[in-house]
Motif scaffolding. Structure first.
Motif, PDB file in Angstrom:
ATOM      1  N   GLY A 133       0.801  -1.210   0.000  1.00  0.00           N
ATOM      2  CA  GLY A 133       0.000   0.000   0.000  1.00  0.00           C
ATOM      3  C   GLY A 133       0.832   1.257   0.000  1.00  0.00           C
ATOM      4  O   GLY A 133       2.070   1.223   0.082  1.00  0.00           O
ATOM      5  N   MET A 134       0.126   2.391  -0.076  1.00  0.00           N
ATOM      6  CA  MET A 134       0.763   3.699  -0.117  1.00  0.00           C
ATOM      7  C   MET A 134       1.003   4.186   1.312  1.00  0.00           C
ATOM      8  O   MET A 134       0.079   4.248   2.124  1.00  0.00           O
ATOM      9  CB  MET A 134      -0.112   4.693  -0.884  1.00  0.00           C
ATOM     10  N   ILE A 135       2.253   4.542   1.594  1.00  0.00           N
ATOM     11  CA  ILE A 135       2.695   4.819   2.955  1.00  0.00           C
ATOM     12  C   ILE A 135       2.390   6.254   3.378  1.00  0.00           C
ATOM     13  O   ILE A 135       2.537   7.194   2.591  1.00  0.00           O
ATOM     14  CB  ILE A 135       4.202   4.542   3.092  1.00  0.00           C
ATOM     15  N   GLU A 136       1.982   6.402   4.627  1.00  0.00           N
ATOM     16  CA  GLU A 136       1.850   7.693   5.293  1.00  0.00           C
ATOM     17  C   GLU A 136       2.488   7.579   6.675  1.00  0.00           C
ATOM     18  O   GLU A 136       2.354   6.550   7.346  1.00  0.00           O
ATOM     19  CB  GLU A 136       0.367   8.077   5.453  1.00  0.00           C
ATOM     20  N   PHE A 137       3.155   8.628   7.119  1.00  0.00           N
ATOM     21  CA  PHE A 137       3.784   8.661   8.441  1.00  0.00           C
ATOM     22  C   PHE A 137       4.746   7.489   8.644  1.00  0.00           C
ATOM     23  O   PHE A 137       4.875   6.944   9.724  1.00  0.00           O
ATOM     24  CB  PHE A 137       2.725   8.725   9.547  1.00  0.00           C
ATOM     25  N   LEU A 138       5.397   7.116   7.539  1.00  0.00           N
ATOM     26  CA  LEU A 138       6.531   6.197   7.517  1.00  0.00           C
ATOM     27  C   LEU A 138       6.204   4.736   7.786  1.00  0.00           C
ATOM     28  O   LEU A 138       7.018   3.869   7.479  1.00  0.00           O
ATOM     29  CB  LEU A 138       7.626   6.671   8.483  1.00  0.00           C
ATOM     30  N   TRP A 139       5.014   4.431   8.315  1.00  0.00           N
ATOM     31  CA  TRP A 139       4.620   3.018   8.387  1.00  0.00           C
ATOM     32  C   TRP A 139       3.113   2.830   8.298  1.00  0.00           C
ATOM     33  O   TRP A 139       2.636   1.722   8.076  1.00  0.00           O
ATOM     34  CB  TRP A 139       5.179   2.360   9.641  1.00  0.00           C
ATOM     35  N   GLY A 140       2.368   3.912   8.418  1.00  0.00           N
ATOM     36  CA  GLY A 140       0.927   3.836   8.227  1.00  0.00           C
ATOM     37  C   GLY A 140       0.581   3.769   6.747  1.00  0.00           C
ATOM     38  O   GLY A 140       1.454   3.789   5.873  1.00  0.00           O
ATOM     39  N   LEU A 141      -0.710   3.702   6.454  1.00  0.00           N
ATOM     40  CA  LEU A 141      -1.168   3.545   5.078  1.00  0.00           C
ATOM     41  C   LEU A 141      -2.335   4.478   4.788  1.00  0.00           C
ATOM     42  O   LEU A 141      -3.227   4.642   5.619  1.00  0.00           O
ATOM     43  CB  LEU A 141      -1.622   2.108   4.826  1.00  0.00           C
ATOM     44  N   SER A 142      -2.333   5.073   3.599  1.00  0.00           N
ATOM     45  CA  SER A 142      -3.508   5.808   3.139  1.00  0.00           C
ATOM     46  C   SER A 142      -4.451   4.884   2.389  1.00  0.00           C
ATOM     47  O   SER A 142      -5.656   5.146   2.288  1.00  0.00           O
ATOM     48  CB  SER A 142      -3.103   6.969   2.235  1.00  0.00           C
ATOM     49  N   ASP A 143      -3.921   3.793   1.847  1.00  0.00           N
ATOM     50  CA  ASP A 143      -4.702   2.759   1.186  1.00  0.00           C
ATOM     51  C   ASP A 143      -3.808   1.546   1.009  1.00  0.00           C
ATOM     52  O   ASP A 143      -2.589   1.650   1.013  1.00  0.00           O
ATOM     53  CB  ASP A 143      -5.247   3.238  -0.165  1.00  0.00           C
ATOM     54  N   GLY A 144      -4.434   0.366   0.868  1.00  0.00           N
ATOM     55  CA  GLY A 144      -3.624  -0.831   0.709  1.00  0.00           C
ATOM     56  C   GLY A 144      -4.462  -2.089   0.582  1.00  0.00           C
ATOM     57  O   GLY A 144      -5.697  -2.055   0.623  1.00  0.00           O
ATOM     58  N   ILE A 145      -3.741  -3.213   0.444  1.00  0.00           N
ATOM     59  CA  ILE A 145      -4.363  -4.517   0.266  1.00  0.00           C
ATOM     60  C   ILE A 145      -3.485  -5.562   0.938  1.00  0.00           C
ATOM     61  O   ILE A 145      -2.255  -5.402   1.002  1.00  0.00           O
ATOM     62  CB  ILE A 145      -4.542  -4.830  -1.237  1.00  0.00           C
ATOM     63  N   ASN A 146      -4.097  -6.637   1.460  1.00  0.00           N
ATOM     64  CA  ASN A 146      -3.300  -7.709   2.056  1.00  0.00           C
ATOM     65  C   ASN A 146      -3.497  -9.025   1.303  1.00  0.00           C
ATOM     66  O   ASN A 146      -4.249  -9.094   0.318  1.00  0.00           O
ATOM     67  CB  ASN A 146      -3.593  -7.851   3.547  1.00  0.00           C
ATOM     68  N   ASP A 147      -2.815 -10.083   1.787  1.00  0.00           N
ATOM     69  CA  ASP A 147      -2.809 -11.339   1.055  1.00  0.00           C
ATOM     70  C   ASP A 147      -4.138 -12.083   1.110  1.00  0.00           C
ATOM     71  O   ASP A 147      -4.336 -13.062   0.385  1.00  0.00           O
ATOM     72  CB  ASP A 147      -1.664 -12.227   1.529  1.00  0.00           C
ATOM     73  N   ALA A 148      -5.065 -11.627   1.941  1.00  0.00           N
ATOM     74  CA  ALA A 148      -6.424 -12.183   1.922  1.00  0.00           C
ATOM     75  C   ALA A 148      -7.307 -11.475   0.899  1.00  0.00           C
ATOM     76  O   ALA A 148      -8.443 -11.897   0.662  1.00  0.00           O
ATOM     77  CB  ALA A 148      -7.052 -12.081   3.304  1.00  0.00           C
ATOM     78  N   GLY A 149      -6.788 -10.381   0.323  1.00  0.00           N
ATOM     79  CA  GLY A 149      -7.565  -9.594  -0.624  1.00  0.00           C
ATOM     80  C   GLY A 149      -8.325  -8.446   0.005  1.00  0.00           C
ATOM     81  O   GLY A 149      -9.000  -7.683  -0.697  1.00  0.00           O
ATOM     82  N   LEU A 150      -8.223  -8.291   1.320  1.00  0.00           N
ATOM     83  CA  LEU A 150      -8.888  -7.162   1.978  1.00  0.00           C
ATOM     84  C   LEU A 150      -8.212  -5.868   1.543  1.00  0.00           C
ATOM     85  O   LEU A 150      -6.987  -5.735   1.602  1.00  0.00           O
ATOM     86  CB  LEU A 150      -8.806  -7.307   3.491  1.00  0.00           C
ATOM     87  N   SER A 151      -9.031  -4.912   1.107  1.00  0.00           N
ATOM     88  CA  SER A 151      -8.537  -3.619   0.643  1.00  0.00           C
ATOM     89  C   SER A 151      -9.236  -2.508   1.405  1.00  0.00           C
ATOM     90  O   SER A 151     -10.419  -2.629   1.747  1.00  0.00           O
ATOM     91  CB  SER A 151      -8.812  -3.447  -0.860  1.00  0.00           C
ATOM     92  N   VAL A 152      -8.531  -1.401   1.635  1.00  0.00           N
ATOM     93  CA  VAL A 152      -9.109  -0.275   2.375  1.00  0.00           C
ATOM     94  C   VAL A 152      -8.434   1.007   1.941  1.00  0.00           C
ATOM     95  O   VAL A 152      -7.251   1.020   1.568  1.00  0.00           O
ATOM     96  CB  VAL A 152      -8.967  -0.491   3.904  1.00  0.00           C
ATOM     97  N   ALA A 153      -9.179   2.110   1.967  1.00  0.00           N
ATOM     98  CA  ALA A 153      -8.651   3.431   1.651  1.00  0.00           C
ATOM     99  C   ALA A 153      -9.350   4.457   2.528  1.00  0.00           C
ATOM    100  O   ALA A 153     -10.480   4.246   2.975  1.00  0.00           O
ATOM    101  CB  ALA A 153      -8.853   3.771   0.177  1.00  0.00           C
ATOM    102  N   LEU A 154      -8.678   5.569   2.767  1.00  0.00           N
ATOM    103  CA  LEU A 154      -9.217   6.599   3.657  1.00  0.00           C
ATOM    104  C   LEU A 154      -9.429   7.917   2.935  1.00  0.00           C
ATOM    105  O   LEU A 154      -8.800   8.217   1.917  1.00  0.00           O
ATOM    106  CB  LEU A 154      -8.281   6.819   4.848  1.00  0.00           C
ATOM    107  N   ALA A 155     -10.335   8.719   3.494  1.00  0.00           N
ATOM    108  CA  ALA A 155     -10.557  10.099   3.069  1.00  0.00           C
ATOM    109  C   ALA A 155     -10.826  10.935   4.313  1.00  0.00           C
ATOM    110  O   ALA A 155     -11.495  10.474   5.253  1.00  0.00           O
ATOM    111  CB  ALA A 155     -11.736  10.206   2.100  1.00  0.00           C
ATOM    112  N   TYR A 156     -10.312  12.140   4.334  1.00  0.00           N
ATOM    113  CA  TYR A 156     -10.561  13.062   5.444  1.00  0.00           C
ATOM    114  C   TYR A 156     -12.061  13.294   5.585  1.00  0.00           C
ATOM    115  O   TYR A 156     -12.773  13.488   4.604  1.00  0.00           O
ATOM    116  CB  TYR A 156      -9.822  14.374   5.189  1.00  0.00           C
ATOM    117  N   GLY A 157     -12.547  13.300   6.842  1.00  0.00           N
ATOM    118  CA  GLY A 157     -13.976  13.399   7.090  1.00  0.00           C
ATOM    119  C   GLY A 157     -14.548  14.802   7.108  1.00  0.00           C
ATOM    120  O   GLY A 157     -15.747  14.966   7.338  1.00  0.00           O
TER     121      GLY A 157
END
Length: 381
Positions: A133-157
């Motif tokens: 996934g795309m890194i934020e704050f050096l280890w966090g993620l703004s979006d990504g996917i794992n080996d189970a296929g779970l995907s997630v992305a964020l947007a400011y509220g």
């Protein structure tokens, strides 16, 4: 002046090591300056931060400890990496997930200044499972996917209110390190508090999709449709919706009637794509996640870069957004902040400052910037 260039790196490192350390050494000076300037030294102590992570995310405490050690072990680095009750930070973004009987996609546009993105696509196996996934704050993620296929992305509220909780990028890392399905992720999100209002869209390999609103200090609202922009459904007003065009983008997503495989195309054109790089608010990348195939397609200023979790290739792309930058235009969505403004004065505003103020949580209503322009004009006369 806002930089119009950004270098994207694709890096693979199974366990935290020299590649991550090199990135830390490159990025920490700027992050440290931001952290100090935004009052991070007045936040919780390093032991309190670790205690919070142990209470809410015990599965990744060993990973956190390893990263802190690699970062030099200072109290400030430990507090920063925990993202427990961090300084406020904002962003843009449009999100959507669609599925049918044979296909599922999650697509996001990341909208911000090129100066405020790390430009790092990282593949890891930090807890024994593959995550990309795309890194934020050096280890966090703004979006990504794992080996189970779970995907997630964020947007400011869409609001700067804060509460006791973690930075959302760390929450996304936790979700992808520990969850297999959307249902798993929803359970985790109900338990782990976010420090600010953020919107998440999720999808998994079974075709399940969801959109949730994270409430500052804890709690979630599950939304009826797997879409999100930069406002929430509660009574609180959104911050600067005229600047972000959040309602216009959300209305467009809500009315889409297309197949999952055609979703990415919508994010590459108006009103979802943003070309206001000179204002600090342009689409830096479009990310298309395919949970069934565990792949990611990045579109960078019109150029596609495909990656697969099981066949990841390191590389680099240099992007110059100056060719994509548009002209200042009035927002087309009426009824929110900015309605009734005399936009003939807008060309005199320092739009880059507006965008950077917004991302840093210091933004003011557009009226205030216009009033400042008038005041300067009055003084000059």
């Amino acid at each position: 002046m806002t930089s119009m260039k950004l270098t994207f790196d694709a890096v693979s490192e199974a366990t935290p090591g020299p590649k991550w350390v090199a990135r830390w050494q490159r990025s920490w000076p700027a992050y440290e300056a931001w952290f100090v300037a935004r009052g991070g030294d007045n936040g919780p102590s390093a032991p309190d931060c670790r205690d919070a992570m142990r209470d809410y995310m015990p599965e990744i405490v060993p990973l956190y400890d390893r990263l802190v050690a690699l970062a030099g072990g200072s109290d400030r680095a430990a507090r920063f990496l925990s993202t427990w009750c961090p300084p406020a930070y904002l962003g843009g973004c449009s999100l959507a997930a669609l599925s049918d009987k044979t296909d599922v996609r999650l697509v996001r546009n990341y909208d911000l200044s090129p100066e405020l993105n790390e430009g790092l696509l990282l593949r890891t196996e930090w807890t024994g499972r593959a995550v990309m996934g795309m890194i934020e704050f050096l280890w966090g993620l703004s979006d990504g996917i794992n080996d189970a296929g779970l995907s997630v992305a964020l947007a400011y509220g869409g609001r700067a209110q804060t509460g006791e909780g973690f930075g959302v990028t760390t929450i996304l890392r936790y979700v992808l390190e520990t969850c297999d399905t959307v249902d798993d992720a929803l359970k985790a999100l109900r338990r782990v508090p976010s420090h600010m209002a953020y919107n998440l869209v999720l999808a998994d390999a079974s075709g399940c999709t969801a959109s949730v609103e994270l409430i500052p200090g804890g709690g979630v609202r599950v939304m009826p449709q797997a879409i999100a922009t930069n406002h929430q459904s509660g009574p609180e007003p959104a911050a600067r919706p005229a600047f972000t065009r959040s309602y216009e983008r959300h209305a467009h997503l809500k009315d889409l009637r297309i197949s999952p495989r055609h979703l990415n195309r919508q994010f590459l054109k108006s009103p979802l794509i943003q070309d206001r790089y000179g204002e600090g608010f342009g689409t830096l990348f479009t990310a298309e996640y395919n949970p069934k195939d565990r792949t990611l397609g990045l579109t960078l200023s019109g150029e596609r870069w495909d990656q697969a979790l099981d066949a990841f290739e390191e590389g680099q792309r240099n992007v110059d957004y100056s060719q994509s930058a548009g002209q200042i235009s009035a927002p087309s969505y009426a009824g929110h902040e900015g309605a009734g403004i005399d936009w003939s004065r807008a060309a005199r505003i320092d739009w880059a400052a507006v965008g950077l103020d917004y991302a840093g949580g210091r933004g003011r209503p557009i009226h205030a910037y216009l009033d400042a322009v008038c005041a300067i004009g009055s003084e000059a006369s």
